[in-house]
Scaffold this motif. Structure first.
Motif, PDB file in Angstrom:
ATOM      1  N   THR A   1       6.432  -4.616   3.508  1.00 42.51           N
ATOM      2  CA  THR A   1       6.682  -3.180   3.505  1.00 42.51           C
ATOM      3  C   THR A   1       5.543  -2.465   4.212  1.00 42.51           C
ATOM      4  OG1 THR A   1       7.815  -3.402   1.369  1.00 42.51           O
ATOM      5  CG2 THR A   1       7.108  -1.182   2.009  1.00 42.51           C
TER       6      THR A   1
ATOM      7  N   ILE B   1       8.481   1.449   4.030  1.00 43.82           N
ATOM      8  CA  ILE B   1       9.725   0.943   4.597  1.00 43.82           C
ATOM      9  C   ILE B   1       9.635  -0.584   4.671  1.00 43.82           C
ATOM     10  CG2 ILE B   1      11.245   0.927   6.616  1.00 43.82           C
ATOM     11  CD1 ILE B   1      11.121   3.685   5.286  1.00 43.82           C
TER      12      ILE B   1
ATOM     13  N   GLY C   1      15.581  -0.512   4.054  1.00 43.40           N
ATOM     14  CA  GLY C   1      14.209  -0.032   3.973  1.00 43.40           C
ATOM     15  C   GLY C   1      13.668   0.038   2.558  1.00 43.40           C
TER      16      GLY C   1
ATOM     17  N   TYR D   1      14.220   3.753   1.360  1.00 46.88           N
ATOM     18  CA  TYR D   1      12.776   3.499   1.380  1.00 46.88           C
ATOM     19  C   TYR D   1      12.335   2.955   0.030  1.00 46.88           C
ATOM     20  CZ  TYR D   1      12.133   7.944  -1.137  1.00 46.88           C
ATOM     21  OH  TYR D   1      12.174   8.952  -2.065  1.00 46.88           O
TER      22      TYR D   1
END
Length: 186
Positions: free
Chosen positions: A28, A41, A74, A129
């Motif tokens: 991430t 993300i 994401g 996200y």
């Protein structure tokens, strides 16, 4: 008052023991990290459809010979919201510039440009996200769920998707299979 030790512009690497469906073997990119929480993300969990298919669904004209890059998951928060990670060659209406010539954009103008093949191949779309409340990410790091390393644009844009986790770990100079799941606090 001490300065907050932000991990913004770092890669968050899931430990092998992290079995959460959304984050198992994930990498991430942390786009924000402060006293209020963190946002990032996931850059290595592709979905089952391409950028051109997403643009077509959104009724955005797309040059079909291009944009076969996958769309990424994401993270599990606001999965109906899109983010474009790209080289910071140009800033768009809603761009945030990160380090190492990386930007994240949420405005539709970049999607139209992607459809017209006006954005380099060093760009991809992520839906959703990853988010952490104040102190949550720090607790998870102390519990040995995550490792961190400063962001490397080569991993974000040039490394094969299925190799991003291993390559991120290699930046640490350790063999992740030899890491213990037990945390030590001296």
């Amino acid at each position: 008052m001490s300065k907050f030790p932000s991990l913004k512009n770092h890669l968050l690497i899931a430990m092998p023991s992290l079995k959460d469906l959304h984050f198992s073997r994930s990498v991430t990119l942390l786009c924000e990290h402060n006293e209020d929480g963190a946002m990032g993300i996931v850059i290595n969990h592709p979905l089952d459809f391409s950028t051109s298919e997403l643009l077509e669904h959104m009724e955005i004209p797309c040059v079909q010979s291009h944009n076969i890059n996958p769309v990424f998951a994401g993270g599990p928060v606001q999965v109906d919201r899109g983010f474009v990670l790209h080289r910071a060659e140009k800033l768009w209406n809603s761009s945030i510039q990160l380090k190492n010539n990386i930007s994240i954009t949420t405005s539709a103008d970049i999607l139209h440009a992607i459809g017209r093949h006006e954005v380099s191949n060093e760009a991809f779309i992520a839906l959703g996200y990853a988010g952490w409340e104040a102190g949550q990410l720090e607790t998870e790091i102390m519990e040995n769920s995550w490792l961190t390393v400063p962001v490397d644009p080569e991993i974000v844009f040039s490394t094969e998707i299925d190799k991003r986790w291993e390559k991120s770990v290699q930046l640490l100079g350790v063999d992740i299979e030899n890491l213990s799941n037990m945390s030590g606090h001296a």
